[in-house]
Write an enzyme that holds these catalytic residues in place. Structure first.
Site, PDB file in Angstrom:
ATOM      1  N   GLN A   1      38.435   5.026  91.129  1.00  0.00           N
ATOM      2  CA  GLN A   1      37.692   4.394  90.040  1.00  0.00           C
ATOM      3  C   GLN A   1      38.544   3.320  89.369  1.00  0.00           C
ATOM      4  O   GLN A   1      39.282   3.585  88.426  1.00  0.00           O
ATOM      5  CB  GLN A   1      37.234   5.434  89.011  1.00  0.00           C
ATOM      6  CG  GLN A   1      36.314   4.813  87.982  1.00  0.00           C
ATOM      7  CD  GLN A   1      35.667   5.829  87.077  1.00  0.00           C
ATOM      8  OE1 GLN A   1      35.725   7.025  87.298  1.00  0.00           O
ATOM      9  NE2 GLN A   1      35.044   5.336  86.035  1.00  0.00           N
ATOM     10  N   PHE A   2      38.400   2.088  89.846  1.00  0.00           N
ATOM     11  CA  PHE A   2      39.214   0.988  89.329  1.00  0.00           C
ATOM     12  C   PHE A   2      38.918   0.670  87.868  1.00  0.00           C
ATOM     13  O   PHE A   2      39.754   0.103  87.171  1.00  0.00           O
ATOM     14  CB  PHE A   2      39.052  -0.267  90.197  1.00  0.00           C
ATOM     15  CG  PHE A   2      37.765  -1.011  89.995  1.00  0.00           C
ATOM     16  CD1 PHE A   2      37.711  -2.080  89.118  1.00  0.00           C
ATOM     17  CD2 PHE A   2      36.609  -0.644  90.676  1.00  0.00           C
ATOM     18  CE1 PHE A   2      36.524  -2.776  88.923  1.00  0.00           C
ATOM     19  CE2 PHE A   2      35.430  -1.331  90.491  1.00  0.00           C
ATOM     20  CZ  PHE A   2      35.380  -2.398  89.608  1.00  0.00           C
ATOM     21  N   THR A   3      37.751   1.050  87.366  1.00  0.00           N
ATOM     22  CA  THR A   3      37.403   0.727  85.980  1.00  0.00           C
ATOM     23  C   THR A   3      38.310   1.427  84.969  1.00  0.00           C
ATOM     24  O   THR A   3      38.338   1.036  83.798  1.00  0.00           O
ATOM     25  CB  THR A   3      35.929   1.056  85.671  1.00  0.00           C
ATOM     26  OG1 THR A   3      35.702   2.445  85.889  1.00  0.00           O
ATOM     27  CG2 THR A   3      34.995   0.230  86.539  1.00  0.00           C
TER      28      THR A   3
END
Length: 147
Positions: free
Chosen positions: A78-80
Site C-alpha cells: 500500500q504505497f499510499t
C-alpha cells in the site's frame, strides 16, 4: 518502510472479484515502501512484528506473539502509506519507492516473513478489495526508521 499491523480473526483480499489471499487468526499488514528503504528496514520490521506480543493470554493481557499463537499473515502492498499531506488537498507520493524498487522490497519482505509463519498476499499494483475483521480492535503503525 511503514507497516500498519492489525490483529485479525480473519482477513482476505480480492482482485477482480476473486479471493487471492485469505487468512484466519493472525495479522493483516499493509506495507508501504519508501524510496530510501533497504533490506535493513525489512529485517527490522519483520523481527518486530513476528515477536510483538499483541495477542491476549488467558488473563486478557497482550502476552503472546504471532509465533506463539501459530498465527498467519496477510501482507498487502500500500504505497499510499507514504503520502505527503502537508500541502494542499491532493496527496503527494514523492517519498514512496518507484514501482520496481517497491515490488522488489515488498517481495523480499514477504519472503522473510514467510520464514516464520504462513503468509498470504495480494497482487502488487492491482486494484484490491481488502476485508479485515480487526480483533480488539488492535492496530499498530510501525515505521522502520523509528525502530
Amino acid at each position: 518502510m511503514i507497516a500498519v499491523v492489525q490483529r485479525v480473526t480473519k482477513s482476505s483480499v480480492e482482485v477482480d472479484g476473486k479471493v487471492v489471499g485469505e487468512i484466519r487468526k493472525g495479522v493483516n499488514i499493509l506495507l508501504g515502501v519508501a524510496e530510501d528503504d533497504t533490506e535493513e528496514d525489512i529485517n527490522k520490521l519483520v523481527n518486530k512484528i513476528v515477536y510483538l506480543r499483541m495477542f491476549e493470554d488467558e488473563d486478557k493481557k497482550m502476552n503472546y506473539s504471532l509465533l506463539d499463537i501459530n498465527g498467519e499473515a496477510l501482507i498487502i502492498s500500500q504505497f499510499t502509506l507514504l503520502a505527503n499531506l502537508k500541502k494542499g488537498r491532493r496527496p503527494s507520493f514523492e517519498y514512496a519507492a518507484k514501482p520496481d524498487k517497491a515490488k522488489a522490497l515488498y517481495e523480499k519482505f514477504v519472503e522473510e516473513f514467510s520464514k516464520y509463519v504462513k503468509v498470504q498476499t495480494g497482487i502488487f499494483g492491482a486494484d484490491m478489495k481488502v476485508y479485515i475483521l480487526n480483533d480488539g480492535p488492535v492496530t499498530f503503525i510501525l515505521d522502520s526508521k523509528q525502530l
